[in-house]
Design an enzyme around this catalytic site. Structure first.
Site, PDB file in Angstrom:
ATOM      1  N   GLY A  48       0.848  -1.207   0.000  1.00  0.00           N
ATOM      2  CA  GLY A  48       0.000   0.000   0.000  1.00  0.00           C
ATOM      3  C   GLY A  48       0.875   1.245   0.000  1.00  0.00           C
ATOM      4  O   GLY A  48       1.903   1.279   0.663  1.00  0.00           O
ATOM      5  N   ASP A  90       0.304   2.315   8.953  1.00  0.00           N
ATOM      6  CA  ASP A  90      -0.171   1.556  10.117  1.00  0.00           C
ATOM      7  C   ASP A  90       0.849   1.508  11.264  1.00  0.00           C
ATOM      8  O   ASP A  90       0.494   1.119  12.378  1.00  0.00           O
ATOM      9  CB  ASP A  90      -0.524   0.120   9.714  1.00  0.00           C
ATOM     10  N   ARG A 101     -23.926   7.863  13.866  1.00  0.00           N
ATOM     11  CA  ARG A 101     -23.484   7.965  12.470  1.00  0.00           C
ATOM     12  C   ARG A 101     -22.084   7.374  12.359  1.00  0.00           C
ATOM     13  O   ARG A 101     -21.308   7.432  13.311  1.00  0.00           O
ATOM     14  CB  ARG A 101     -23.439   9.427  12.007  1.00  0.00           C
ATOM     15  N   VAL A 111      -8.386   7.924   2.268  1.00  0.00           N
ATOM     16  CA  VAL A 111      -8.016   9.332   2.412  1.00  0.00           C
ATOM     17  C   VAL A 111      -6.844   9.443   3.407  1.00  0.00           C
ATOM     18  O   VAL A 111      -6.015  10.353   3.321  1.00  0.00           O
ATOM     19  CB  VAL A 111      -9.248  10.165   2.851  1.00  0.00           C
TER      20      VAL A 111
END
Ligand code: F6P
Length: 344
Positions: free
Chosen positions: A11, A127, A267, A274
């Site tokens: 990634g 990460d 929510r 992003v």
């Protein structure tokens, strides 16, 4: 003349270009030629390379992503790919390879090193879960992005008296959730390292509500799981080819469960990729540059099979096998700091 191949795998993350620039420029000072390998190990299998000059790395320092492209190709999955990779190393006259990547890319680098191929590793991932280094670049940028998102969610949560669940990246380790959660003043932080107890989470949020704070922010890492209820998430989650819970799964699960248990609107915001995009922070640019310089120095010293790492304030070289032996999970002393504020 020493020819150095540079690749970025896995990634992407902010700061990759800063490493490439630092390797090329420091390498030039050491008298190296640089070759960019496109799309990680795939480029070395397919013979997809391009020369990297001082000119080609001009202006890339603040740019997110990687100018070389990336992939998750693992040449060890296929004997023919591995042979092609070895042939191409000879064909392009590579005297050394700088592999910039996370666990998988560095795992390949380690195996190649054991086969006698001169490799140097540079750890990257938002990460921050690569072992043997205190920090990876990209992490600080991701934490800044998530912290800003939490700040923004606070104002709308407060206005609507809602619970906002923020799902962040971190499949196996909850570094982003923990750091950004503390920085953003989250009311609950859930990470893969500790299966969460829904009753406990509900209790903390209820206590807060009863104390007059009619809004809450719950930060959850994508890999977090409820205690003994893995199947419950799997129903509403997207899972990848390995069966891992991926983006949106746990966030949506929490929204559904908390709405059932509390008389409040919930929510969910899934921040997703992003967190990996855009320009690196100053801190990540500096770390990435220091890593790139150190990687070029290791090649000059013919000190192969190593990964550059940050220990305290120092850049050091550690054996690649140490870096890929396990994942670096969240420091529990740090995580406990967050829990001091639960229910507050
Ligand atoms: O960069 C690491 C990471 O962000 C993980 O937290 C996440 O699970 C994964 O990458 C997702 O990346 P992709 O969608 O590129 O496979």
């Amino acid at each position: 003349m020493t020819t150095v191949g540079i690749l970025t795998g896995g990634g992407d993350c902010p700061g990759l270009n800063a490493v490439i620039r630092a390797v090329v420029r420091t390498g030039a000072k050491h008298g190296f030629d640089a070759i960019g390998i496109r799309d990680g190990w795939l480029g070395l299998v397919a013979g997809n390379v391009e020369p990297l000059t001082d000119y080609s790395v001009t202006g890339i320092l603040p740019k997110g992503g990687t100018i070389l492209g990336t992939s998750r190709t693992n040449p060890f999955k296929n004997e023919a790919d591995l042979q092609r990779l070895r042939d191409n190393i000879r064909k392009f006259g590579l005297d050394a390879i700088v592999a910039i990547g996370g666990e998988d890319t560095l795992g390949v680098a380690n195996k190649l090193s054991q086969l006698g191929i001169p490799v140097v590793g540079v750890p990257k991932t938002i990460d921050n879960d690569v072992a043997a280094t205190d920090y990876t670049f990209g992490f600080d940028t991701a934490v800044s992005i998530v912290t800003e998102a939490i700040d923004r969610l606070h104002t709308t949560a407060e206005s609507h008296h809602r619970i906002m669940v923020v799902e962040v990246m971190g499949r196996y380790a909850g570094w982003i959730a923990t750091m950004a959660g503390i920085a953003g003043g989250a009311d609950e932080i859930l990470i893969p390292e500790i299966p969460f107890d829904l009753d406990e989470v509900t209790h903390h949020l209820r206590v807060r509500y009863e104390r007059g704070k009619k809004f809450s922010i719950v930060v959850v890492a994508e890999g977090a799981q409820p205690k003994g209820m893995v199947e419950a998430i799997a129903q509403s989650a997207r899972t990848d080819e390995f069966g891992h819970v991926t983006l949106g799964g746990v966030g949506n699960y929490l929204r559904d469960e908390l709405e059932k248990r509390l008389d409040m609107e919930v929510r969910v915001t899934v921040l997703g990729h992003v967190q990996r995009g855009g320009s690196p922070t100053a801190r990540d640019r500096v770390l990435a540059t220091r890593f790139g310089v150190a990687a070029a120095d290791l090649i000059r010293d013919k000190d192969f099979g190593k990964m550059v790492a940050l220990r305290g304030d120092d850049i050091v070289a550690v054996p690649l096998e140490e870096a890929v032996a396990n994942l670096k999970t969240v420091d529990m002393d740090l995580y406990k700091i967050a829990s001091i504020f639960y229910g507050g």
